[in-house]
Scaffold this motif. Structure first.
Motif, mmCIF file in Angstrom:
data_model
loop_
_atom_site.group_PDB
_atom_site.id
_atom_site.type_symbol
_atom_site.label_atom_id
_atom_site.label_comp_id
_atom_site.label_asym_id
_atom_site.label_seq_id
_atom_site.Cartn_x
_atom_site.Cartn_y
_atom_site.Cartn_z
ATOM 1 N N ILE A 1 0.832 -1.204 0.000
ATOM 2 C CA ILE A 1 0.000 0.000 0.000
ATOM 3 C C ILE A 1 0.869 1.257 0.000
ATOM 4 O O ILE A 1 0.594 2.229 -0.722
ATOM 5 N N SER A 2 1.947 1.235 0.803
ATOM 6 C CA SER A 2 2.869 2.381 0.837
ATOM 7 C C SER A 2 3.532 2.596 -0.513
ATOM 8 O O SER A 2 3.701 3.736 -0.965
ATOM 9 N N LEU A 3 3.910 1.505 -1.163
ATOM 10 C CA LEU A 3 4.534 1.611 -2.488
ATOM 11 C C LEU A 3 3.569 2.264 -3.473
ATOM 12 O O LEU A 3 3.966 3.138 -4.263
ATOM 13 N N MET A 4 2.333 1.842 -3.425
ATOM 14 C CA MET A 4 1.335 2.433 -4.333
ATOM 15 C C MET A 4 1.095 3.904 -4.023
ATOM 16 O O MET A 4 1.071 4.746 -4.926
ATOM 17 N N ASN A 5 0.925 4.206 -2.740
ATOM 18 C CA ASN A 5 0.605 5.586 -2.362
ATOM 19 C C ASN A 5 1.756 6.550 -2.636
ATOM 20 O O ASN A 5 1.536 7.729 -2.930
ATOM 21 N N GLN A 6 3.011 6.050 -2.550
ATOM 22 C CA GLN A 6 4.172 6.899 -2.762
ATOM 23 C C GLN A 6 4.695 6.833 -4.190
ATOM 24 O O GLN A 6 5.657 7.520 -4.530
ATOM 25 N N ASN A 7 4.080 5.996 -5.020
ATOM 26 C CA ASN A 7 4.542 5.829 -6.403
ATOM 27 C C ASN A 7 6.026 5.502 -6.463
ATOM 28 O O ASN A 7 6.797 6.112 -7.211
ATOM 29 N N LYS A 8 6.423 4.514 -5.668
ATOM 30 C CA LYS A 8 7.821 4.073 -5.639
ATOM 31 C C LYS A 8 7.885 2.567 -5.867
ATOM 32 O O LYS A 8 6.932 1.836 -5.577
ATOM 33 N N SER A 9 9.029 2.134 -6.391
ATOM 34 C CA SER A 9 9.239 0.710 -6.669
ATOM 35 C C SER A 9 10.565 0.269 -6.065
ATOM 36 O O SER A 9 11.513 1.046 -5.995
ATOM 37 N N VAL A 10 10.625 -0.984 -5.665
ATOM 38 C CA VAL A 10 11.874 -1.577 -5.181
ATOM 39 C C VAL A 10 12.070 -2.920 -5.876
ATOM 40 O O VAL A 10 11.098 -3.623 -6.157
ATOM 41 N N PHE A 11 13.301 -3.259 -6.173
ATOM 42 C CA PHE A 11 13.583 -4.561 -6.779
ATOM 43 C C PHE A 11 14.973 -5.030 -6.388
ATOM 44 O O PHE A 11 15.841 -4.234 -6.038
ATOM 45 N N GLY A 12 15.138 -6.340 -6.420
ATOM 46 C CA GLY A 12 16.418 -6.937 -6.051
ATOM 47 C C GLY A 12 17.077 -7.619 -7.227
ATOM 48 O O GLY A 12 16.408 -8.061 -8.171
ATOM 49 N N ILE A 13 18.410 -7.696 -7.172
ATOM 50 C CA ILE A 13 19.198 -8.323 -8.239
ATOM 51 C C ILE A 13 20.197 -9.293 -7.626
ATOM 52 O O ILE A 13 20.895 -8.953 -6.665
ATOM 53 N N ASN A 14 20.239 -10.502 -8.166
ATOM 54 C CA ASN A 14 21.237 -11.489 -7.760
ATOM 55 C C ASN A 14 21.584 -12.312 -8.990
ATOM 56 O O ASN A 14 20.847 -13.239 -9.351
ATOM 57 N N MET A 15 22.689 -11.973 -9.641
ATOM 58 C CA MET A 15 23.088 -12.686 -10.847
ATOM 59 C C MET A 15 23.313 -14.173 -10.585
ATOM 60 O O MET A 15 23.175 -14.997 -11.487
ATOM 61 N N GLY A 16 23.632 -14.529 -9.346
ATOM 62 C CA GLY A 16 23.844 -15.927 -8.997
ATOM 63 C C GLY A 16 22.567 -16.744 -8.944
ATOM 64 O O GLY A 16 22.614 -17.947 -8.694
ATOM 65 N N ARG A 17 21.430 -16.087 -9.160
ATOM 66 C CA ARG A 17 20.143 -16.795 -9.182
ATOM 67 C C ARG A 17 19.487 -16.727 -10.555
ATOM 68 O O ARG A 17 18.267 -16.891 -10.666
ATOM 69 N N LEU A 18 20.290 -16.495 -11.597
ATOM 70 C CA LEU A 18 19.739 -16.403 -12.957
ATOM 71 C C LEU A 18 20.274 -17.501 -13.883
ATOM 72 O O LEU A 18 20.250 -17.355 -15.102
ATOM 73 N N TRP A 19 20.734 -18.602 -13.282
ATOM 74 C CA TRP A 19 21.295 -19.667 -14.108
ATOM 75 C C TRP A 19 20.242 -20.301 -15.007
ATOM 76 O O TRP A 19 20.584 -20.906 -16.037
ATOM 77 N N HIS A 20 18.968 -20.183 -14.650
ATOM 78 C CA HIS A 20 17.887 -20.795 -15.427
ATOM 79 C C HIS A 20 17.437 -19.907 -16.583
ATOM 80 O O HIS A 20 16.511 -20.269 -17.310
ATOM 81 N N GLU A 21 18.113 -18.758 -16.783
ATOM 82 C CA GLU A 21 17.725 -17.835 -17.851
ATOM 83 C C GLU A 21 18.890 -17.547 -18.812
ATOM 84 O O GLU A 21 19.215 -16.391 -19.077
ATOM 85 N N PRO A 22 19.509 -18.582 -19.371
ATOM 86 C CA PRO A 22 20.673 -18.336 -20.250
ATOM 87 C C PRO A 22 20.321 -17.565 -21.514
ATOM 88 O O PRO A 22 21.130 -16.779 -22.003
ATOM 89 N N GLN A 23 19.109 -17.764 -22.039
ATOM 90 C CA GLN A 23 18.730 -17.054 -23.265
ATOM 91 C C GLN A 23 18.609 -15.555 -22.995
ATOM 92 O O GLN A 23 19.032 -14.722 -23.801
ATOM 93 N N LYS A 24 18.031 -15.205 -21.870
ATOM 94 C CA LYS A 24 17.868 -13.798 -21.527
ATOM 95 C C LYS A 24 19.241 -13.144 -21.313
ATOM 96 O O LYS A 24 19.495 -12.030 -21.773
ATOM 97 N N ILE A 25 20.137 -13.857 -20.621
ATOM 98 C CA ILE A 25 21.478 -13.339 -20.375
ATOM 99 C C ILE A 25 22.206 -13.101 -21.695
ATOM 100 O O ILE A 25 22.903 -12.097 -21.872
ATOM 101 N N ARG A 26 22.009 -14.009 -22.644
ATOM 102 C CA ARG A 26 22.685 -13.850 -23.942
ATOM 103 C C ARG A 26 22.184 -12.615 -24.681
ATOM 104 O O ARG A 26 22.964 -11.916 -25.329
ATOM 105 N N VAL A 27 20.899 -12.325 -24.581
ATOM 106 C CA VAL A 27 20.348 -11.110 -25.197
ATOM 107 C C VAL A 27 21.015 -9.877 -24.587
ATOM 108 O O VAL A 27 21.410 -8.944 -25.300
ATOM 109 N N TRP A 28 21.170 -9.857 -23.272
ATOM 110 C CA TRP A 28 21.795 -8.717 -22.603
ATOM 111 C C TRP A 28 23.259 -8.570 -23.025
ATOM 112 O O TRP A 28 23.727 -7.463 -23.277
ATOM 113 N N VAL A 29 23.981 -9.693 -23.075
ATOM 114 C CA VAL A 29 25.392 -9.644 -23.478
ATOM 115 C C VAL A 29 25.520 -9.120 -24.899
ATOM 116 O O VAL A 29 26.403 -8.307 -25.204
ATOM 117 N N ASP A 30 24.649 -9.566 -25.795
ATOM 118 C CA ASP A 30 24.694 -9.096 -27.184
ATOM 119 C C ASP A 30 24.558 -7.574 -27.244
ATOM 120 O O ASP A 30 25.245 -6.900 -28.022
#
Length: 338
Positions: free
Chosen positions: A265-294
Motif C-alpha cells: 500500500i505504501s509503495l502504491m501511495n508513494q509511487n515508488k518501486s523496489v527490486f532486487g538483483i542477484n546474478m547468482g540466481r539467474l542460471w535458469h535464464e541463459p537465453q535472456k542473459i545472452r540477449v543482454w550480453v549481445d
C-alpha cells in the motif's frame, strides 16, 4: 590444474593454492584454460562464511572468467575449440581451468584483453539489469549510484551516460577526480558528508528517479527515502555486512535487523518501486542473459562500454587481491590472472 581453495571461513589468510587433477567437460560443456578471473564482493563474503549461496567448505570461488576453450564435451559445436571467450561460472572460477555449459560462454572481442573480458559478465550484467531491465532509466532522470567507483558502479555509469541521464555517485574523495574525468556529473564524499542532504541539494529537494544500492541494511531505508516519485530502488549485495569471525556474523545480523519492510500500500501511495538483483540466481535464464550480453557487445563496438580493470593479481596472490578489495581502494574491477 591449479585452484584457489577456501577451506574454512576466515580472513584472506585461509586461502590455499592447490594442485588438482585436470577437469574434463561433460555433454554440452566446455573446458576453458583460464587467463583471467574476476573477483566480486560476493567472493569476499563467501570466504567470510556470510554468503548464502556459497557451497559447503572447502570450495573455490569465482563467478566469471576469460580464457581459451581447450576441450569440448559431447554435443558442443566443434568450432568453439580454440576460441577466446569469457564466461559465467557457478563458482570454481578462481582456477587455471573451469568447466561450464556452452550456454554460459561468449566469444571474446579482439578489442578486449583477457583481463578486461573478465570484468564484463557480473558487473555489466548486474548494471544492465539495474539500469535498463528493471530500472527503466530515462534521459530526463537522475540516477544515484552508490559505490560508483567499484566494478558495478563504473558499469552503471557507462550505461547511464549512454542513456543521457544525470549521474550522481557516492565515493571516497580520492576517487572523485577519476570519476569526474570519466563523466560523472556529481561526486559525493560519503565518508565526510551526508550523501542524502547533498543529493537533495543537487536535485532541488526532489531526490533521484533511480538509486543503485549494494550496501544493504539501513542504507536501503535511506535510499528509499531519497527516491523521487515515481522512483525505483535497485538493491544488490549487502556489503556493509562484511566482516571476519564473530564481528562479521554480528554485522550480518545487524544489517538484517535494519533492513526495511516495503508494504504494497505504501509503495502504491508513494509511487515508488523496489527490486532486487542477484546474478547468482539467474542460471535458469541463459537465453535472456545472452540477449543482454549481445546488447553490451554493441555498446563495446560503439564505445560506450568501457570495462575498467583496477588491478590484476596472479592466482598465487589471491589473498593480496582479497585484501585490496576489502580496503575499498579499487576503481573498477579486480582480477586474478593465470
Amino acid at each position: 590444474m591449479k585452484r584457489v581453495t577456501i577451506p574454512k571461513a576466515g580472513d584472506s589468510g585461509v586461502l590455499i593454492l592447490e594442485e588438482c587433477p585436470d577437469l574434463h567437460p561433460g555433454p554440452g560443456e566446455v573446458r576453458i584454460a583460464v587467463k583471467a578471473a574476476g573477483i566480486n564482493f560476493a567472493d569476499i563474503m563467501a570466504r567470510q562464511g556470510l554468503y548464502q549461496d556459497a557451497p559447503a567448505f572447502p570450495f573455490t570461488a569465482g563467478y566469471e572468467v576469460s580464457g581459451v576453450i581447450d576441450e569440448i564435451g559431447e554435443g558442443v559445436e566443434p568450432w568453439l575449440k580454440g576460441k577466446s571467450v569469457f564466461a559465467l561460472s557457478r563458482f570454481g572460477g578462481h582456477a587455471s581451468q573451469v568447466v561450464v555449459p556452452q550456454s554460459q560462454v561468449f566469444e571474446k572481442p579482439d578489442s578486449l584483453s583477457f583481463e578486461q573480458a573478465a570484468a564484463i559478465p557480473v558487473n555489466y550484467l548486474t548494471a544492465w539489469q539495474a539500469i535498463i531491465v528493471c530500472g527503466a532509466l530515462q534521459p530526463e532522470d537522475t540516477v544515484l549510484i552508490h559505490n560508483v567507483g567499484g566494478g558495478v558502479g563504473l558499469a552503471a555509469l557507462d550505461i547511464a551516460q549512454h542513456i543521457g541521464a544525470k549521474t550522481i555517485g557516492t565515493a571516497s574523495p580520492g576517487k572523485h577526480d577519476y570519476l569526474k574525468a570519466r563523466g560523472l556529473n556529481h561526486a559525493i564524499d560519503y565518508r565526510n558528508n551526508d550523501w542524502f542532504s547533498e543529493l537533495m541539494q543537487l536535485t532541488g529537494g526532489k531526490g533521484a528517479e533511480l538509486i543503485l544500492d549494494p550496501l544493504g541494511g539501513e542504507s536501503w531505508r535511506k535510499s528509499y527515502k531519497a527516491l523521487r516519485s515515481p522512483g525505483r530502488l535497485a538493491m544488490f549485495g549487502i556489503s556493509v555486512a562484511s566482516g571476519h569471525g564473530l564481528a562479521g556474523k554480528l554485522a550480518l545480523a545487524k544489517t538484517a535487523l535494519l533492513m526495511p519492510f516495503f508494504h504494497p500500500i505504501s509503495l502504491m501511495n508513494q509511487n515508488k518501486s523496489v527490486f532486487g538483483i542477484n546474478m547468482g540466481r539467474l542460471w535458469h535464464e541463459p537465453q535472456k542473459i545472452r540477449v543482454w550480453v549481445d546488447k553490451l557487445m554493441v555498446g563495446l563496438e560503439e564505445g560506450w562500454v568501457n570495462p575498467t580493470v583496477a588491478k590484476a593479481f596472479r592466482l598465487e596472490d589471491a589473498a593480496e587481491a582479497h585484501d585490496y578489495i576489502e580496503s575499498r581502494a579499487n576503481i573498477g574491477k579486480v582480477v586474478l590472472t593465470v
